[in-house]
Enzyme design. Structure first.
Site, short mmCIF file in Angstrom:
data_model
loop_
_atom_site.label_atom_id
_atom_site.label_comp_id
_atom_site.label_asym_id
_atom_site.label_seq_id
_atom_site.Cartn_x
_atom_site.Cartn_y
_atom_site.Cartn_z
N ASP A 5 0.52 -1.49 -0.02
CA ASP A 5 -0.30 -0.22 -0.23
C ASP A 5 1.18 1.04 0.01
O ASP A 5 2.05 1.27 -0.37
CB ASP A 5 -0.98 -0.27 1.48
CG ASP A 5 -0.82 0.06 2.39
OD1 ASP A 5 0.70 -0.40 2.64
OD2 ASP A 5 -1.17 -0.05 3.57
N TYR A 38 2.79 5.14 0.98
CA TYR A 38 3.49 5.34 2.24
C TYR A 38 2.71 5.78 2.69
O TYR A 38 1.48 6.48 2.09
CB TYR A 38 4.42 5.94 0.96
CG TYR A 38 5.59 5.19 1.28
CD1 TYR A 38 6.90 4.30 1.54
CD2 TYR A 38 6.26 5.72 -0.01
CE1 TYR A 38 7.82 3.93 0.89
CE2 TYR A 38 7.30 5.21 -0.70
CZ TYR A 38 8.16 3.96 -0.27
OH TYR A 38 9.14 3.82 -0.92
N PHE A 46 6.15 2.15 -4.03
CA PHE A 46 7.79 2.31 -3.95
C PHE A 46 8.48 3.70 -4.16
O PHE A 46 9.14 4.37 -4.25
CB PHE A 46 8.78 1.21 -4.55
CG PHE A 46 8.22 -0.46 -4.09
CD1 PHE A 46 8.95 -0.43 -3.32
CD2 PHE A 46 7.58 -1.31 -4.80
CE1 PHE A 46 8.91 -1.63 -2.42
CE2 PHE A 46 7.83 -1.74 -4.20
CZ PHE A 46 7.55 -2.82 -3.29
N HIS A 75 11.83 -9.36 0.05
CA HIS A 75 10.83 -7.93 -0.01
C HIS A 75 12.26 -6.81 0.50
O HIS A 75 13.23 -7.80 0.93
CB HIS A 75 9.91 -7.67 1.09
CG HIS A 75 9.26 -6.94 0.48
ND1 HIS A 75 10.39 -5.28 1.28
CD2 HIS A 75 8.10 -5.94 -0.45
CE1 HIS A 75 8.88 -3.92 1.08
NE2 HIS A 75 7.74 -5.03 0.27
#
Length: 222
Positions: free
Chosen positions: A65, A67, A78, A188
């Site tokens: 989701d 920031y 990102f 990740h």
């Protein structure tokens, strides 16, 4: 809520956005933005689609989701706005990118619009979030919509590179047709310094090699 979605995706997702759940989703998002501070700005919720048409999509990178800090999210997974300090996850992405492509120049901006404009769909599973509350809009049925987007790309296109970073993205992309597309998986980037499953994945060079082999043109990642 008014739907700010470009014509390319409006056409390919026409059936999906007519479903009852999508209308409920838009109403719920509208209420969240009225009653809470949410990100990204409402007009940027569909930026991933508006910066990368369905026809141009060559790479899909799936995030969780947006920031959740003030001024950070710009609607691309990102990615942050130009003046924002590069977050740790993105810094690790850039480190791997530099090592992979043998570059000595680290990007100074975390704004990934330059990737999107080249055909990289930077898709979050949820397209909105409350301030300082990660994953707070998961319950709003964004997941149904973004699952449909991934399925549509898998079914309607060929030779797309899917980058699935971490178990969440890998589960999200579990039904991608791997006979038609290249699926790259790794840990990740946010856990890169703990689990050591991120650095050395060489996803960026692998993606470009695949795209060039398919005569689709590589991405200028730097």
């Amino acid at each position: 809520m008014q739907l700010h979605l470009n014509s390319s995706w409006q056409t390919i997702l026409a059936d999906e956005i007519q479903k009852p759940y999508f209308s409920e989703l838009m109403k719920a998002v509208d209420e969240e933005y009225k009653n809470h501070v949410c990100f990204p700005p409402k007009e940027l919720i569909f930026s991933a689609f508006n910066n990368c048409s369905f026809e141009d999509t060559k790479v899909v990178i799936i995030g969780q989701d947006p920031y959740h800090g003030v001024g950070e999210a710009n609607g691309l997974s990102f990615s942050v706005n130009d003046s924002v300090k590069i977050p740790p996850s993105l810094r690790n992405i850039f480190r791997e990118l530099n090592d992979d492509l043998d570059s000595i120049f680290m990007p100074t901006s975390g704004n990934l619009e330059r990737w999107a404009k080249q055909g990289v769909l930077l898709l979050n599973a949820s397209l909105s979030v409350r301030i300082d509350t990660p994953n707070s809009h998961k319950h709003l049925k964004w997941g149904i919509f973004t699952d449909a987007v991934i399925h549509k790309i898998s079914e309607e296109k060929e030779n797309v590179v899917f980058m699935l970073w971490g178990s969440f993205a890998q589960k999200k992309g579990a039904k991608i047709d791997r006979e038609k597309h290249l699926v790259l998986e790794s840990g990740h980037p946010s856990f890169a310094n703990i689990h050591k499953k991120w650095f050395g994945n060489k996803h960026f060079s692998q993606a470009n090699l695949y795209l060039e082999q398919k005569n689709l043109g590589k991405i200028d990642w730097l």
